[in-house]
Write a protein that holds these residues in place. Sequence first.
Motif: not given
Length: 149
Positions: A58-68
């Motif tokens: 029910g809550r928005a996740a902030t999970l993300r992956c930064e690729w370089n």
Amino acid sequence: MIGLFAAAGLTLGAIVVSPQQPLEHRTQIEHASGAIDAEYRGIVTLDARQIGHPAPGGRAATLRCEWNADMAVEREARHANGSLLSRSIDGSKALTLTRAGWCNAHRSDVAQHFAERSDELRSRLVATAEADRAVLIAQVERQLAMAGE
């Protein structure tokens, strides 16, 4: 515990990307003492950094992956007199990409994405070679001065 690492940024380690064609550039530089044949080889590594954290239902996740995609360049140049001049040029962030979710979920898609952008990586390699020209000429002249030629 995972949320703590994710919020702080977790580096998953570098993996080497194999673009469809090897990243190589060859050039010849004319010098008063003879031609210099130079070969530049780009070595591309991907680095992933997990950011944010998953959220309960029910809550928005902030999970993300930064690729370089970082590219280090190895130069081998041979002067007309036979001497070899090598140099390693530190990698720089060549390309970046962000994807929502866990890094491991996108590993193969991201590698393919960067492989498809190999023309951009090749352009960076050529620009690095052009920027190295003055350094290479200075190395040749220093070597000739030390040899008394």
